[in-house]
Write a protein that holds these residues in place. Structure first.
Motif, PDB file in Angstrom:
ATOM      1  N   MET A   1       0.849  -1.169   0.000  1.00  0.00           N
ATOM      2  CA  MET A   1       0.000   0.000   0.000  1.00  0.00           C
ATOM      3  C   MET A   1       0.897   1.235   0.000  1.00  0.00           C
ATOM      4  N   ILE A   2       0.493   2.227  -0.779  1.00  0.00           N
ATOM      5  CA  ILE A   2       1.231   3.480  -0.870  1.00  0.00           C
ATOM      6  C   ILE A   2       0.340   4.599  -0.341  1.00  0.00           C
ATOM      7  N   ARG A   3       0.870   5.353   0.628  1.00  0.00           N
ATOM      8  CA  ARG A   3       0.110   6.466   1.218  1.00  0.00           C
ATOM      9  C   ARG A   3       0.852   7.774   0.942  1.00  0.00           C
ATOM     10  N   ARG A   4       0.106   8.804   0.634  1.00  0.00           N
ATOM     11  CA  ARG A   4       0.689  10.132   0.444  1.00  0.00           C
ATOM     12  C   ARG A   4       1.035  10.733   1.805  1.00  0.00           C
ATOM     13  N   VAL A   5       2.180  11.403   1.841  1.00  0.00           N
ATOM     14  CA  VAL A   5       2.601  12.133   3.035  1.00  0.00           C
ATOM     15  C   VAL A   5       2.929  13.536   2.541  1.00  0.00           C
ATOM     16  N   GLY A   6       1.929  14.387   2.515  1.00  0.00           N
ATOM     17  CA  GLY A   6       2.118  15.727   1.969  1.00  0.00           C
ATOM     18  C   GLY A   6       2.204  15.682   0.456  1.00  0.00           C
ATOM     19  N   GLU A   7       2.726  16.778  -0.137  1.00  0.00           N
ATOM     20  CA  GLU A   7       2.804  16.889  -1.590  1.00  0.00           C
ATOM     21  C   GLU A   7       4.030  16.211  -2.179  1.00  0.00           C
ATOM     22  N   HIS A   8       5.067  16.005  -1.356  1.00  0.00           N
ATOM     23  CA  HIS A   8       6.343  15.570  -1.907  1.00  0.00           C
ATOM     24  C   HIS A   8       6.863  14.265  -1.323  1.00  0.00           C
ATOM     25  N   ALA A   9       5.999  13.475  -0.690  1.00  0.00           N
ATOM     26  CA  ALA A   9       6.491  12.233  -0.097  1.00  0.00           C
ATOM     27  C   ALA A   9       5.418  11.155  -0.106  1.00  0.00           C
ATOM     28  N   LEU A  10       5.911   9.919  -0.036  1.00  0.00           N
ATOM     29  CA  LEU A  10       5.030   8.751   0.032  1.00  0.00           C
ATOM     30  C   LEU A  10       5.539   7.823   1.119  1.00  0.00           C
ATOM     31  N   LEU A  11       4.614   7.144   1.768  1.00  0.00           N
ATOM     32  CA  LEU A  11       4.966   6.093   2.707  1.00  0.00           C
ATOM     33  C   LEU A  11       4.493   4.784   2.092  1.00  0.00           C
ATOM     34  N   VAL A  12       5.452   3.906   1.809  1.00  0.00           N
ATOM     35  CA  VAL A  12       5.139   2.628   1.182  1.00  0.00           C
ATOM     36  C   VAL A  12       5.153   1.561   2.267  1.00  0.00           C
ATOM     37  N   GLU A  13       4.019   0.908   2.462  1.00  0.00           N
ATOM     38  CA  GLU A  13       3.933  -0.180   3.438  1.00  0.00           C
ATOM     39  C   GLU A  13       4.395  -1.457   2.742  1.00  0.00           C
ATOM     40  N   THR A  14       5.471  -2.042   3.273  1.00  0.00           N
ATOM     41  CA  THR A  14       6.074  -3.206   2.631  1.00  0.00           C
ATOM     42  C   THR A  14       5.671  -4.525   3.284  1.00  0.00           C
ATOM     43  N   GLY A  15       5.336  -4.487   4.568  1.00  0.00           N
ATOM     44  CA  GLY A  15       4.925  -5.700   5.262  1.00  0.00           C
ATOM     45  C   GLY A  15       6.041  -6.482   5.933  1.00  0.00           C
ATOM     46  N   SER A  16       7.306  -6.163   5.589  1.00  0.00           N
ATOM     47  CA  SER A  16       8.411  -6.873   6.232  1.00  0.00           C
ATOM     48  C   SER A  16       9.701  -6.072   6.106  1.00  0.00           C
ATOM     49  N   LEU A  17      10.644  -6.367   6.976  1.00  0.00           N
ATOM     50  CA  LEU A  17      11.945  -5.708   6.919  1.00  0.00           C
ATOM     51  C   LEU A  17      12.681  -6.067   5.634  1.00  0.00           C
ATOM     52  N   ALA A  18      12.632  -7.328   5.230  1.00  0.00           N
ATOM     53  CA  ALA A  18      13.311  -7.749   4.003  1.00  0.00           C
ATOM     54  C   ALA A  18      12.754  -7.002   2.782  1.00  0.00           C
ATOM     55  N   ALA A  19      11.431  -6.851   2.733  1.00  0.00           N
ATOM     56  CA  ALA A  19      10.825  -6.122   1.615  1.00  0.00           C
ATOM     57  C   ALA A  19      11.212  -4.641   1.665  1.00  0.00           C
ATOM     58  N   SER A  20      11.320  -4.074   2.870  1.00  0.00           N
ATOM     59  CA  SER A  20      11.777  -2.683   2.996  1.00  0.00           C
ATOM     60  C   SER A  20      13.187  -2.525   2.453  1.00  0.00           C
ATOM     61  N   HIS A  21      14.067  -3.478   2.773  1.00  0.00           N
ATOM     62  CA  HIS A  21      15.440  -3.412   2.285  1.00  0.00           C
ATOM     63  C   HIS A  21      15.490  -3.532   0.760  1.00  0.00           C
ATOM     64  N   ARG A  22      14.679  -4.423   0.200  1.00  0.00           N
ATOM     65  CA  ARG A  22      14.663  -4.576  -1.263  1.00  0.00           C
ATOM     66  C   ARG A  22      14.164  -3.295  -1.933  1.00  0.00           C
ATOM     67  N   LEU A  23      13.077  -2.716  -1.403  1.00  0.00           N
ATOM     68  CA  LEU A  23      12.538  -1.486  -1.985  1.00  0.00           C
ATOM     69  C   LEU A  23      13.543  -0.348  -1.834  1.00  0.00           C
ATOM     70  N   ASP A  24      14.178  -0.240  -0.676  1.00  0.00           N
ATOM     71  CA  ASP A  24      15.197   0.790  -0.447  1.00  0.00           C
ATOM     72  C   ASP A  24      16.287   0.682  -1.510  1.00  0.00           C
ATOM     73  N   ALA A  25      16.798  -0.520  -1.744  1.00  0.00           N
ATOM     74  CA  ALA A  25      17.864  -0.715  -2.728  1.00  0.00           C
ATOM     75  C   ALA A  25      17.397  -0.332  -4.127  1.00  0.00           C
ATOM     76  N   ARG A  26      16.182  -0.690  -4.474  1.00  0.00           N
ATOM     77  CA  ARG A  26      15.661  -0.366  -5.808  1.00  0.00           C
ATOM     78  C   ARG A  26      15.431   1.132  -5.960  1.00  0.00           C
ATOM     79  N   LEU A  27      14.910   1.763  -4.900  1.00  0.00           N
ATOM     80  CA  LEU A  27      14.656   3.202  -4.970  1.00  0.00           C
ATOM     81  C   LEU A  27      15.942   3.991  -5.172  1.00  0.00           C
ATOM     82  N   ARG A  28      17.030   3.485  -4.682  1.00  0.00           N
ATOM     83  CA  ARG A  28      18.313   4.193  -4.823  1.00  0.00           C
ATOM     84  C   ARG A  28      18.794   4.212  -6.274  1.00  0.00           C
TER      85      ARG A  28
END
Length: 195
Positions: A1-28
């Protein structure tokens, strides 16, 4: 799930630490992102306009998987902490066994928080899951190696703190003069080495 945080940010709910790490690496891999803040089950993405970021994040499912956490940092630890005996008593084991279990734990830097460079290290042996101090200390020295709950950490700078101190290291985990100030970035593997 992707939630807006103001006009310039998003909070992406990943469901796990491993998924957060994968998304972090891809976003970079993206150039339109100003800041990425991974957490235990979320990633905060700041930059550009939120409505422009959503399609970019959705496209990341098709991006090649970057290497996440290939590096292992060894932290030399002198196990002389003020709470070592208390942790042993709480865990029902000897101080030597606390040290053995702490050094045998396979840690991964989960996320940074509390203070710049303070990495929450996941992977602590469950026998060592002890509560924080009832009354936090007003001063914990930089380099203190500590545990609380399911986590271990190295204090990057002197600060107040309520974690139980097992020992200390002379390895600096935070250097503001470096291009990459935090030694322990999310996804980094960490091994404690008794010295």
């Amino acid at each position: 799930m992707i939630r807006r945080v103001g006009e310039h940010a998003l909070l992406v709910e990943t469901g796990s630490l491993a998924a957060s790490h994968r998304l972090d690496a891809r976003l970079r891999l993206l150039t339109d992102v100003e800041e990425i803040v991974p957490g235990p089950e979320t990633v905060l993405v700041v930059g550009g306009r939120a409505d422009q970021l959503i399609p970019l994040i959705e496209q990341l499912d098709h991006a090649p998987m970057p290497d996440v956490g290939g590096e292992t940092v060894e932290i030399p630890v002198v196990y002389d902490g003020a709470d070592l005996a208390d942790v042993a008593a709480l865990a029902g084991i000897s101080a030597d066994e606390v040290i053995a279990r702490h050094t045998a734990s396979e840690f991964v830097a989960g996320w940074l928080g509390f203070a710049p460079g303070f990495a929450y290290l996941v992977g602590l042996d469950p026998t060592l899951h002890v509560s924080r101090l009832d009354r936090p200390r007003t001063a914990v020295p930089a380099g203190a190696v500590a545990i609380a709950g399911a986590y271990s950490a190295v204090y990057p700078a002197a600060s107040p703190g309520g974690w139980r101190l097992l020992g200390h290291t002379t390895l600096s985990v935070w250097d503001v003069t470096s291009d990459s100030p935090a030694l322990l970035k999310p996804g980094t593997r960490v091994r404690m080495v008794a010295t």
